[in-house]
Design a protein around this motif. Sequence first.
Motif, short mmCIF file in Angstrom:
data_model
loop_
_atom_site.label_atom_id
_atom_site.label_comp_id
_atom_site.label_asym_id
_atom_site.label_seq_id
_atom_site.Cartn_x
_atom_site.Cartn_y
_atom_site.Cartn_z
N VAL A 89 35.47 37.51 43.29
CA VAL A 89 34.05 37.32 42.97
C VAL A 89 33.75 35.87 43.32
O VAL A 89 34.28 34.95 42.70
N LEU A 90 32.92 35.69 44.34
CA LEU A 90 32.70 34.36 44.92
C LEU A 90 31.35 33.79 44.55
O LEU A 90 30.37 34.51 44.43
N VAL A 91 31.31 32.47 44.42
CA VAL A 91 30.08 31.74 44.17
C VAL A 91 29.46 31.39 45.52
O VAL A 91 30.15 30.84 46.40
N ALA A 92 28.19 31.71 45.69
CA ALA A 92 27.50 31.42 46.95
C ALA A 92 27.62 29.94 47.30
O ALA A 92 27.44 29.07 46.44
N GLY A 93 27.95 29.68 48.56
CA GLY A 93 28.09 28.30 49.02
C GLY A 93 29.48 27.74 48.83
O GLY A 93 29.79 26.66 49.34
N ARG A 94 30.34 28.43 48.08
CA ARG A 94 31.70 27.96 47.83
C ARG A 94 32.74 29.01 48.24
O ARG A 94 33.87 28.99 47.77
N GLU A 95 32.35 29.92 49.12
CA GLU A 95 33.23 31.04 49.47
C GLU A 95 34.58 30.56 50.01
O GLU A 95 35.63 31.05 49.57
N ALA A 96 34.57 29.62 50.94
CA ALA A 96 35.81 29.16 51.56
C ALA A 96 36.74 28.52 50.52
O ALA A 96 37.94 28.82 50.49
N TRP B 234 37.54 37.97 39.48
CA TRP B 234 37.87 39.04 40.40
C TRP B 234 37.39 40.35 39.81
O TRP B 234 37.10 40.45 38.62
N ALA B 235 37.29 41.35 40.68
CA ALA B 235 36.84 42.67 40.27
C ALA B 235 37.77 43.72 40.89
O ALA B 235 38.53 43.42 41.80
N ALA B 236 37.67 44.93 40.39
CA ALA B 236 38.39 46.09 40.92
C ALA B 236 39.88 45.84 41.14
O ALA B 236 40.41 46.15 42.20
N PRO B 237 40.58 45.28 40.13
CA PRO B 237 42.02 45.07 40.33
C PRO B 237 42.77 46.40 40.36
O PRO B 237 42.39 47.35 39.68
N ALA B 238 43.81 46.43 41.16
CA ALA B 238 44.66 47.62 41.24
C ALA B 238 46.06 47.16 41.65
O ALA B 238 46.20 46.17 42.36
N GLY B 239 47.06 47.89 41.19
CA GLY B 239 48.39 47.51 41.63
C GLY B 239 49.51 48.17 40.86
O GLY B 239 49.28 48.94 39.92
#
Length: 177
Positions: free
Chosen positions: A135-142, A99-104
């Motif tokens: 941060v997703l891997v192409a083809g495995r987004e779902a 993941w990127a840009a975490p905030a909370g």
Amino acid sequence: MRPEFILDEVPAPTRLAPHAVALSGEVMTSHLVDDDDPAATGRFVLLHDPSAPEPWEGTWRVVSYAKAQMEPEVGHDPLAGAAGWSWLTDALEAAGLQWAAPAGTVTCVTSESFGALSERQPTVDLEIRASWTPVLVAGREAQELTAHLGAWGDLLCTLAGLPPLPEGVVPLSGVRR
């Protein structure tokens, strides 16, 4: 998902992104303790904006909320916030996610009752409000977006006090007799 975890679709926000889905989650432990109230509750919102807003660092964004009542001593623990945040990041890491840009924020709310309510015991609620960009891997987004939902569900189970399931163990549904 664990059998204690109940997930429902709820109305999604319409102003945050062109595309959104929202889910509400509860962890019910009434089969373990004599209590019909959820042990943890929360909301998981998945946003998609093809324009990739700069703060997101991507086209997808998870916005989440998780809350559970804690033991009274947690309300006085200066590390409660850091522990709550680490439960979130630990759940994401345990699922092998990036993941990127975490905030909370993590908020610990102590409530004491007075006057006509003075017989109520003090309560402590821990609330985790967090957002991050998967941060997703192409083809495995779902599959990966589903895994982010699963990690959030694991966070709710942790907040509810359920022990983690060892790798390879499948939770059984129903009550043991």
